[in-house]
Design a protein around this motif. Structure first.
Motif, PDB file in Angstrom:
ATOM      1  N   UNK A  99      -7.821  12.933   2.985  1.00 21.03           N
ATOM      2  CA  UNK A  99      -6.617  12.368   3.609  1.00 21.03           C
ATOM      3  C   UNK A  99      -6.965  11.348   4.675  1.00 21.03           C
ATOM      4  N   UNK A 100      -8.194  11.380   5.153  1.00 20.93           N
ATOM      5  CA  UNK A 100      -8.634  10.418   6.163  1.00 20.93           C
ATOM      6  C   UNK A 100      -9.212   9.149   5.537  1.00 20.93           C
ATOM      7  N   UNK A 101      -9.305   9.128   4.224  1.00 24.87           N
ATOM      8  CA  UNK A 101      -9.859   7.958   3.549  1.00 24.87           C
ATOM      9  C   UNK A 101     -11.097   8.312   2.754  1.00 24.87           C
ATOM     10  N   UNK A 102     -12.049   7.405   2.728  1.00 25.90           N
ATOM     11  CA  UNK A 102     -13.272   7.620   1.970  1.00 25.90           C
ATOM     12  C   UNK A 102     -14.459   7.370   2.892  1.00 25.90           C
ATOM     13  N   UNK A 103     -15.410   8.296   2.891  1.00 30.61           N
ATOM     14  CA  UNK A 103     -16.544   8.181   3.798  1.00 30.61           C
ATOM     15  C   UNK A 103     -17.771   8.808   3.159  1.00 30.61           C
ATOM     16  N   UNK A 104     -18.929   8.324   3.574  1.00 29.55           N
ATOM     17  CA  UNK A 104     -20.180   8.872   3.054  1.00 29.55           C
ATOM     18  C   UNK A 104     -20.570  10.099   3.881  1.00 29.55           C
TER      19      UNK A 104
ATOM     20  N   UNK B 208       0.822  -1.196   0.000  1.00 37.24           N
ATOM     21  CA  UNK B 208       0.000   0.000   0.000  1.00 37.24           C
ATOM     22  C   UNK B 208       0.868   1.263   0.000  1.00 37.24           C
ATOM     23  N   UNK B 209       2.147   1.083  -0.269  1.00 35.09           N
ATOM     24  CA  UNK B 209       3.051   2.220  -0.358  1.00 35.09           C
ATOM     25  C   UNK B 209       3.288   2.651  -1.800  1.00 35.09           C
ATOM     26  N   UNK B 210       2.717   1.940  -2.751  1.00 31.73           N
ATOM     27  CA  UNK B 210       2.886   2.315  -4.153  1.00 31.73           C
ATOM     28  C   UNK B 210       1.565   2.794  -4.733  1.00 31.73           C
ATOM     29  N   UNK B 211       1.680   3.647  -5.751  1.00 29.08           N
ATOM     30  CA  UNK B 211       0.504   4.196  -6.420  1.00 29.08           C
ATOM     31  C   UNK B 211      -0.208   3.084  -7.199  1.00 29.08           C
ATOM     32  N   UNK B 212      -1.540   3.074  -7.219  1.00 24.48           N
ATOM     33  CA  UNK B 212      -2.472   4.041  -6.619  1.00 24.48           C
ATOM     34  C   UNK B 212      -2.906   3.675  -5.204  1.00 24.48           C
ATOM     35  N   UNK B 213      -2.355   2.584  -4.662  1.00 18.97           N
ATOM     36  CA  UNK B 213      -2.816   2.104  -3.357  1.00 18.97           C
ATOM     37  C   UNK B 213      -2.353   3.012  -2.219  1.00 18.97           C
ATOM     38  N   UNK B 214      -1.378   3.873  -2.512  1.00 20.90           N
ATOM     39  CA  UNK B 214      -0.894   4.802  -1.500  1.00 20.90           C
ATOM     40  C   UNK B 214      -1.835   5.995  -1.319  1.00 20.90           C
ATOM     41  N   UNK B 215      -2.744   6.205  -2.260  1.00 19.29           N
ATOM     42  CA  UNK B 215      -3.716   7.289  -2.098  1.00 19.29           C
ATOM     43  C   UNK B 215      -4.596   6.995  -0.885  1.00 19.29           C
TER      44      UNK B 215
END
Length: 249
Positions: A215-220, A20-27
């Protein structure tokens, strides 16, 4: 809900990700992604530039068989390979219904789609001109906004799955309202939309799902809690005060 819509859930196959340190998983939006439930009619992804919303939308489209630069599933061209590998790590739960129509719109590469349409229509043996389904007028002979509207009003036929990446890019506020009305017509005709946008007008569709990438992730979140809505509201309620703050030196 999943069985009654075209796409109901998106799951990141986290066990397949080696780092998870490489793009796109680091986003941040992708790093924290586990699964997302989509609305049967209207789902929005919002967030700042670089937050990952367009990367996620692109991966969803490619996973569903759309060309990475846009168009229908029948388009198969590429001017420059730039899409990520994220689509290879997504699992999409589809409903029992299949869409009759479908389209992936990328504002930044719609010019390339228009060029491909003209190239395909140069072949006299290829059947009816593709441009006829866009209103019969070359998309290159229209403004960016006019060509977007032609796509929405002429090409989108209903009972479809429509994935739109920043469709407001070339639209005035008045035209955004027209697009919102057209999207409602298509929803009433059993269509499903998945949209990445910055527009507080377009994301105002009633009872939609809005997912914020940050920056905190994805949320509804609720529409009124979206920064796009709040900043626009605050500015329009007192533009002079806002301008004074912005220009104070």
């Amino acid at each position: 809900m999943i069985s009654s819509q075209y796409v109901g859930r998106i799951t990141l196959r986290r066990d397949k990700v080696d780092s998870f340190d490489r793009y796109p998983f680091s986003l941040p939006a992708i790093r924290s992604l586990e699964q997302i439930d989509l609305h049967p009619r209207m789902t929005y992804f919002i967030g700042e530039n670089g937050s990952g919303k367009s990367t996620l939308l692109e991966a969803i489209a490619v996973s569903l068989g759309f060309n990475a630069e846009g168009g229908t599933r029948n388009f198969n061209f590429g001017t420059r390979r730039s899409h990520s590998v994220l689509h290879e790590y997504l699992r999409l739960a589809k409903g029992i219904r299949r869409p009759r129509d479908g389209y992936f719109l990328r504002a930044e590469s719609f010019f390339n789609v228009a060029t491909e349409i003209e190239r395909l229509d140069e072949d006299p043996m290829a059947g009816p001109p593709i441009v006829d389904s866009y209103g019969g007028r070359s998309l290159h002979e229209q403004s960016h906004g006019e060509s977007f509207l032609a796509l929405m009003t002429q090409r989108f036929g209903g009972q479809g799955l429509y994935i739109l990446d920043e469709p407001e890019a070339a639209l005035s506020p008045q035209r955004q309202l027209a697009v919102l009305s057209r999207m409602h017509d298509l929803v009433l005709d059993n269509s499903q939309f998945i949209i990445a946008t910055h527009s507080p007008i377009l994301m105002a569709y009633p009872d939609a799902c809005i997912y914020q990438c940050s920056n905190e992730g994805i949320s509804r979140i609720a529409y009124e809690d979206a920064e796009h809505f709040q900043v626009t509201r605050d500015f329009l309620s007192n533009p002079q005060r806002m301008l004074q703050v912005l220009m104070e030196r």
